[in-house]
Design a protein around this motif. Structure first.
Motif, PDB file in Angstrom:
ATOM      1  N   GLY A  74       0.803  -1.220   0.000  1.00 12.85           N
ATOM      2  CA  GLY A  74       0.000   0.000   0.000  1.00 12.85           C
ATOM      3  C   GLY A  74       0.831   1.263   0.000  1.00 12.85           C
ATOM      4  O   GLY A  74       0.348   2.339   0.313  1.00 12.85           O
ATOM      5  N   GLN A  75       2.112   1.158  -0.371  1.00  9.27           N
ATOM      6  CA  GLN A  75       3.016   2.304  -0.339  1.00  9.27           C
ATOM      7  C   GLN A  75       3.222   2.878  -1.741  1.00  9.27           C
ATOM      8  O   GLN A  75       3.163   2.146  -2.732  1.00  9.27           O
ATOM      9  N   VAL A  76       3.453   4.180  -1.786  1.00  8.55           N
ATOM     10  CA  VAL A  76       3.839   4.861  -3.022  1.00  8.55           C
ATOM     11  C   VAL A  76       5.108   5.657  -2.749  1.00  8.55           C
ATOM     12  O   VAL A  76       5.402   6.007  -1.607  1.00  8.55           O
ATOM     13  N   THR A  77       5.853   5.936  -3.794  1.00  9.12           N
ATOM     14  CA  THR A  77       7.043   6.765  -3.673  1.00  9.12           C
ATOM     15  C   THR A  77       6.706   8.154  -4.199  1.00  9.12           C
ATOM     16  O   THR A  77       6.236   8.301  -5.338  1.00  9.12           O
ATOM     17  N   ILE A  78       6.921   9.159  -3.366  1.00  7.35           N
ATOM     18  CA  ILE A  78       6.713  10.539  -3.802  1.00  7.35           C
ATOM     19  C   ILE A  78       7.936  10.929  -4.626  1.00  7.35           C
ATOM     20  O   ILE A  78       9.069  10.815  -4.145  1.00  7.35           O
ATOM     21  N   PRO A  79       7.733  11.380  -5.868  1.00 13.32           N
ATOM     22  CA  PRO A  79       8.878  11.732  -6.711  1.00 13.32           C
ATOM     23  C   PRO A  79       9.792  12.765  -6.042  1.00 13.32           C
ATOM     24  O   PRO A  79       9.329  13.658  -5.325  1.00 13.32           O
ATOM     25  N   ALA A  80      11.102  12.609  -6.284  1.00 16.81           N
ATOM     26  CA  ALA A  80      12.115  13.460  -5.651  1.00 16.81           C
ATOM     27  C   ALA A  80      11.850  14.944  -5.872  1.00 16.81           C
ATOM     28  O   ALA A  80      12.004  15.744  -4.943  1.00 16.81           O
ATOM     29  N   GLU A  81      11.446  15.324  -7.079  1.00 16.72           N
ATOM     30  CA  GLU A  81      11.235  16.757  -7.341  1.00 16.72           C
ATOM     31  C   GLU A  81      10.084  17.310  -6.514  1.00 16.72           C
ATOM     32  O   GLU A  81      10.133  18.463  -6.067  1.00 16.72           O
ATOM     33  N   LEU A  82       9.063  16.504  -6.248  1.00 13.40           N
ATOM     34  CA  LEU A  82       7.957  16.963  -5.405  1.00 13.40           C
ATOM     35  C   LEU A  82       8.363  17.009  -3.937  1.00 13.40           C
ATOM     36  O   LEU A  82       7.978  17.930  -3.210  1.00 13.40           O
ATOM     37  N   ARG A  83       9.136  16.019  -3.483  1.00 13.71           N
ATOM     38  CA  ARG A  83       9.631  16.044  -2.096  1.00 13.71           C
ATOM     39  C   ARG A  83      10.477  17.291  -1.872  1.00 13.71           C
ATOM     40  O   ARG A  83      10.348  17.973  -0.854  1.00 13.71           O
ATOM     41  N   GLN A  84      11.356  17.584  -2.836  1.00 14.66           N
ATOM     42  CA  GLN A  84      12.228  18.764  -2.702  1.00 14.66           C
ATOM     43  C   GLN A  84      11.404  20.048  -2.724  1.00 14.66           C
ATOM     44  O   GLN A  84      11.597  20.934  -1.894  1.00 14.66           O
ATOM     45  N   LYS A  85      10.465  20.143  -3.643  1.00 13.04           N
ATOM     46  CA  LYS A  85       9.627  21.342  -3.768  1.00 13.04           C
ATOM     47  C   LYS A  85       8.831  21.603  -2.488  1.00 13.04           C
ATOM     48  O   LYS A  85       8.658  22.740  -2.070  1.00 13.04           O
ATOM     49  N   CYS A  86       8.370  20.530  -1.829  1.00 15.64           N
ATOM     50  CA  CYS A  86       7.561  20.656  -0.610  1.00 15.64           C
ATOM     51  C   CYS A  86       8.393  20.616   0.661  1.00 15.64           C
ATOM     52  O   CYS A  86       7.856  20.716   1.766  1.00 15.64           O
ATOM     53  N   GLY A  87       9.711  20.454   0.524  1.00 13.88           N
ATOM     54  CA  GLY A  87      10.589  20.449   1.689  1.00 13.88           C
ATOM     55  C   GLY A  87      10.460  19.198   2.537  1.00 13.88           C
ATOM     56  O   GLY A  87      10.709  19.250   3.742  1.00 13.88           O
ATOM     57  N   LEU A  88      10.073  18.065   1.932  1.00 16.16           N
ATOM     58  CA  LEU A  88       9.948  16.814   2.678  1.00 16.16           C
ATOM     59  C   LEU A  88      11.275  16.087   2.699  1.00 16.16           C
ATOM     60  O   LEU A  88      11.953  15.984   1.677  1.00 16.16           O
ATOM     61  N   ARG A  89      11.639  15.578   3.865  1.00 15.59           N
ATOM     62  CA  ARG A  89      12.913  14.861   4.037  1.00 15.59           C
ATOM     63  C   ARG A  89      12.643  13.521   4.714  1.00 15.59           C
ATOM     64  O   ARG A  89      11.615  13.347   5.363  1.00 15.59           O
ATOM     65  N   PRO A  90      13.581  12.572   4.591  1.00 12.11           N
ATOM     66  CA  PRO A  90      13.399  11.290   5.273  1.00 12.11           C
ATOM     67  C   PRO A  90      13.124  11.502   6.766  1.00 12.11           C
ATOM     68  O   PRO A  90      13.760  12.330   7.411  1.00 12.11           O
ATOM     69  N   GLY A  91      12.149  10.798   7.278  1.00 12.18           N
ATOM     70  CA  GLY A  91      11.788  10.925   8.684  1.00 12.18           C
ATOM     71  C   GLY A  91      10.671  11.917   8.947  1.00 12.18           C
ATOM     72  O   GLY A  91      10.107  11.934  10.037  1.00 12.18           O
ATOM     73  N   ASP A  92      10.355  12.780   7.965  1.00 16.27           N
ATOM     74  CA  ASP A  92       9.251  13.713   8.149  1.00 16.27           C
ATOM     75  C   ASP A  92       7.952  12.935   8.312  1.00 16.27           C
ATOM     76  O   ASP A  92       7.764  11.872   7.720  1.00 16.27           O
ATOM     77  N   GLU A  93       7.047  13.452   9.118  1.00 13.52           N
ATOM     78  CA  GLU A  93       5.765  12.800   9.359  1.00 13.52           C
ATOM     79  C   GLU A  93       4.705  13.443   8.485  1.00 13.52           C
ATOM     80  O   GLU A  93       4.608  14.665   8.390  1.00 13.52           O
ATOM     81  N   VAL A  94       3.923  12.602   7.808  1.00 13.84           N
ATOM     82  CA  VAL A  94       2.852  13.079   6.942  1.00 13.84           C
ATOM     83  C   VAL A  94       1.575  12.298   7.255  1.00 13.84           C
ATOM     84  O   VAL A  94       1.621  11.224   7.839  1.00 13.84           O
ATOM     85  N   ASP A  95       0.450  12.867   6.885  1.00 13.81           N
ATOM     86  CA  ASP A  95      -0.841  12.206   6.991  1.00 13.81           C
ATOM     87  C   ASP A  95      -1.437  12.110   5.601  1.00 13.81           C
ATOM     88  O   ASP A  95      -1.174  12.960   4.737  1.00 13.81           O
ATOM     89  N   VAL A  96      -2.239  11.089   5.381  1.00 19.73           N
ATOM     90  CA  VAL A  96      -3.007  10.952   4.141  1.00 19.73           C
ATOM     91  C   VAL A  96      -4.455  11.229   4.508  1.00 19.73           C
ATOM     92  O   VAL A  96      -5.019  10.584   5.392  1.00 19.73           O
ATOM     93  N   ILE A  97      -5.034  12.218   3.844  1.00 23.16           N
ATOM     94  CA  ILE A  97      -6.392  12.665   4.151  1.00 23.16           C
ATOM     95  C   ILE A  97      -7.267  12.447   2.922  1.00 23.16           C
ATOM     96  O   ILE A  97      -6.866  12.759   1.801  1.00 23.16           O
ATOM     97  N   GLU A  98      -8.467  11.916   3.138  1.00 20.25           N
ATOM     98  CA  GLU A  98      -9.422  11.738   2.050  1.00 20.25           C
ATOM     99  C   GLU A  98     -10.422  12.884   2.105  1.00 20.25           C
ATOM    100  O   GLU A  98     -11.018  13.161   3.145  1.00 20.25           O
ATOM    101  N   GLU A  99     -10.574  13.574   0.983  1.00 23.24           N
ATOM    102  CA  GLU A  99     -11.545  14.667   0.873  1.00 23.24           C
ATOM    103  C   GLU A  99     -12.294  14.502  -0.436  1.00 23.24           C
ATOM    104  O   GLU A  99     -11.696  14.610  -1.515  1.00 23.24           O
ATOM    105  N   ASP A 100     -13.584  14.231  -0.355  1.00 22.77           N
ATOM    106  CA  ASP A 100     -14.435  14.079  -1.537  1.00 22.77           C
ATOM    107  C   ASP A 100     -13.853  13.095  -2.541  1.00 22.77           C
ATOM    108  O   ASP A 100     -13.817  13.350  -3.750  1.00 22.77           O
ATOM    109  N   GLY A 101     -13.361  11.960  -2.054  1.00 25.97           N
ATOM    110  CA  GLY A 101     -12.841  10.920  -2.932  1.00 25.97           C
ATOM    111  C   GLY A 101     -11.433  11.163  -3.448  1.00 25.97           C
ATOM    112  O   GLY A 101     -10.924  10.403  -4.261  1.00 25.97           O
ATOM    113  N   VAL A 102     -10.779  12.217  -2.950  1.00 33.76           N
ATOM    114  CA  VAL A 102      -9.410  12.545  -3.360  1.00 33.76           C
ATOM    115  C   VAL A 102      -8.488  12.373  -2.167  1.00 33.76           C
ATOM    116  O   VAL A 102      -8.815  12.803  -1.058  1.00 33.76           O
TER     117      VAL A 102
END
Length: 75
Positions: free
Chosen positions: A7-35
């Motif tokens: 059930g895992q996906v890899t966030i592309p490197a360019e998006l991780r860099q653009k959003c400032g995400l680094r290994p160990g950062d904590e994220v949540d997955v939120i469902e909004e209107d089927g998205v």
């Protein structure tokens, strides 16, 4: 992207860099209107803040910060 068997996906490197995400950062997955949205976890703090929180109170002998600084400075 492809969802793997765990059930895992890899966030592309360019998006991780653009959003400032680094290994160990904590994220949540939120469902909004089927998205699904991936968002940085509220209150997780920066990588440095998490490291400082984890290290807080780990100095040997229960020394205060001032005592450690005196020792390091040779006072």
């Amino acid at each position: 992207m492809r969802l793997n068997s765990k059930g895992q996906v890899t966030i592309p490197a360019e998006l991780r860099q653009k959003c400032g995400l680094r290994p160990g950062d904590e994220v949540d997955v939120i469902e909004e209107d089927g998205v699904l949205r991936i968002v940085r976890r509220v209150g997780a703090g920066t990588r440095g803040q998490r490291l400082a929180r984890r290290m807080r109170g780990t100095a040997a002998g229960g020394m205060s910060t001032d005592e450690i600084m005196e020792l390091l400075r040779g006072e």
